[in-house]
Design a protein around this motif. Structure first.
Motif, mmCIF file in Angstrom:
data_model
loop_
_atom_site.group_PDB
_atom_site.id
_atom_site.type_symbol
_atom_site.label_atom_id
_atom_site.label_comp_id
_atom_site.label_asym_id
_atom_site.label_seq_id
_atom_site.Cartn_x
_atom_site.Cartn_y
_atom_site.Cartn_z
ATOM 1 N N TYR A 24 4.166 1.348 -11.278
ATOM 2 C CA TYR A 24 4.190 0.301 -10.256
ATOM 3 C C TYR A 24 5.103 0.683 -9.094
ATOM 4 O O TYR A 24 4.760 0.524 -7.923
ATOM 5 C CB TYR A 24 4.648 -1.010 -10.889
ATOM 6 C CG TYR A 24 4.719 -2.170 -9.929
ATOM 7 C CD1 TYR A 24 3.566 -2.750 -9.417
ATOM 8 C CD2 TYR A 24 5.954 -2.680 -9.521
ATOM 9 C CE1 TYR A 24 3.622 -3.808 -8.533
ATOM 10 C CE2 TYR A 24 6.021 -3.737 -8.639
ATOM 11 C CZ TYR A 24 4.860 -4.296 -8.151
ATOM 12 O OH TYR A 24 4.932 -5.329 -7.268
ATOM 13 N N ALA A 25 6.284 1.221 -9.416
ATOM 14 C CA ALA A 25 7.233 1.618 -8.367
ATOM 15 C C ALA A 25 6.670 2.763 -7.525
ATOM 16 O O ALA A 25 6.826 2.783 -6.305
ATOM 17 C CB ALA A 25 8.562 2.023 -8.989
ATOM 18 N N GLN A 26 5.998 3.721 -8.151
ATOM 19 C CA GLN A 26 5.410 4.823 -7.396
ATOM 20 C C GLN A 26 4.270 4.332 -6.521
ATOM 21 O O GLN A 26 4.063 4.847 -5.429
ATOM 22 C CB GLN A 26 4.922 5.919 -8.344
ATOM 23 C CG GLN A 26 6.044 6.738 -8.919
ATOM 24 C CD GLN A 26 5.535 7.866 -9.802
ATOM 25 O OE1 GLN A 26 4.371 7.904 -10.157
ATOM 26 N NE2 GLN A 26 6.424 8.765 -10.153
ATOM 27 N N GLY A 27 3.537 3.332 -6.996
ATOM 28 C CA GLY A 27 2.475 2.754 -6.181
ATOM 29 C C GLY A 27 3.030 2.080 -4.934
ATOM 30 O O GLY A 27 2.473 2.211 -3.844
ATOM 31 N N LEU A 28 4.131 1.375 -5.092
ATOM 32 C CA LEU A 28 4.765 0.747 -3.932
ATOM 33 C C LEU A 28 5.327 1.799 -2.989
ATOM 34 O O LEU A 28 5.235 1.674 -1.774
ATOM 35 C CB LEU A 28 5.899 -0.173 -4.381
ATOM 36 C CG LEU A 28 5.492 -1.468 -5.063
ATOM 37 C CD1 LEU A 28 6.738 -2.220 -5.518
ATOM 38 C CD2 LEU A 28 4.666 -2.333 -4.143
ATOM 39 N N TRP A 29 5.918 2.859 -3.555
ATOM 40 C CA TRP A 29 6.549 3.907 -2.744
ATOM 41 C C TRP A 29 5.494 4.658 -1.943
ATOM 42 O O TRP A 29 5.681 4.947 -0.771
ATOM 43 C CB TRP A 29 7.311 4.850 -3.659
ATOM 44 C CG TRP A 29 8.134 5.857 -2.931
ATOM 45 C CD1 TRP A 29 7.797 7.140 -2.664
ATOM 46 C CD2 TRP A 29 9.430 5.673 -2.349
ATOM 47 N NE1 TRP A 29 8.797 7.766 -1.975
ATOM 48 C CE2 TRP A 29 9.813 6.899 -1.768
ATOM 49 C CE3 TRP A 29 10.292 4.588 -2.289
ATOM 50 C CZ2 TRP A 29 11.027 7.048 -1.120
ATOM 51 C CZ3 TRP A 29 11.497 4.752 -1.643
ATOM 52 C CH2 TRP A 29 11.855 5.968 -1.074
ATOM 53 N N SER A 30 4.356 4.988 -2.561
ATOM 54 C CA SER A 30 3.328 5.757 -1.858
ATOM 55 C C SER A 30 2.610 4.890 -0.830
ATOM 56 O O SER A 30 2.069 5.414 0.133
ATOM 57 C CB SER A 30 2.327 6.337 -2.856
ATOM 58 O OG SER A 30 1.604 5.294 -3.485
ATOM 59 N N GLY A 31 2.605 3.581 -0.998
ATOM 60 C CA GLY A 31 1.965 2.701 -0.025
ATOM 61 C C GLY A 31 2.727 2.638 1.280
ATOM 62 O O GLY A 31 2.171 2.350 2.328
ATOM 63 N N LYS A 32 4.008 2.930 1.259
ATOM 64 C CA LYS A 32 4.823 2.871 2.475
ATOM 65 C C LYS A 32 4.660 4.120 3.337
ATOM 66 O O LYS A 32 5.106 4.140 4.463
ATOM 67 C CB LYS A 32 6.293 2.678 2.108
ATOM 68 C CG LYS A 32 6.533 1.378 1.396
ATOM 69 C CD LYS A 32 7.943 0.913 1.556
ATOM 70 C CE LYS A 32 8.106 -0.373 0.787
ATOM 71 N NZ LYS A 32 8.643 -1.433 1.521
#
Length: 52
Positions: A24-32
């Motif tokens: 989940y954290a990597q998904g948020l990070w890559s979305g930015k």
């Protein structure tokens, strides 16, 4: 009499939660990364303390 959960099951659940949280954290990070980034260079400031 209730049986206590085994240590192995506790570790499996904690590991699973860690994997889900990391994903989940990597998904948020890559979305930015899609956001535009503005690069601003600052001009060097000259110190007036030592000028005569």
């Amino acid at each position: 009499m209730k049986r206590k959960p085994d240590l192995l099951w506790i570790l499996v659940i904690l590991f699973g939660l860690g994997v889900v949280t990391t994903g989940y954290a990597q998904g948020l990070w890559s979305g930015k990364k899609d956001l535009p980034v503005e690069i601003v260079q600052q001009q060097p400031q000259q110190s007036t303390l030592f000028k005569r």
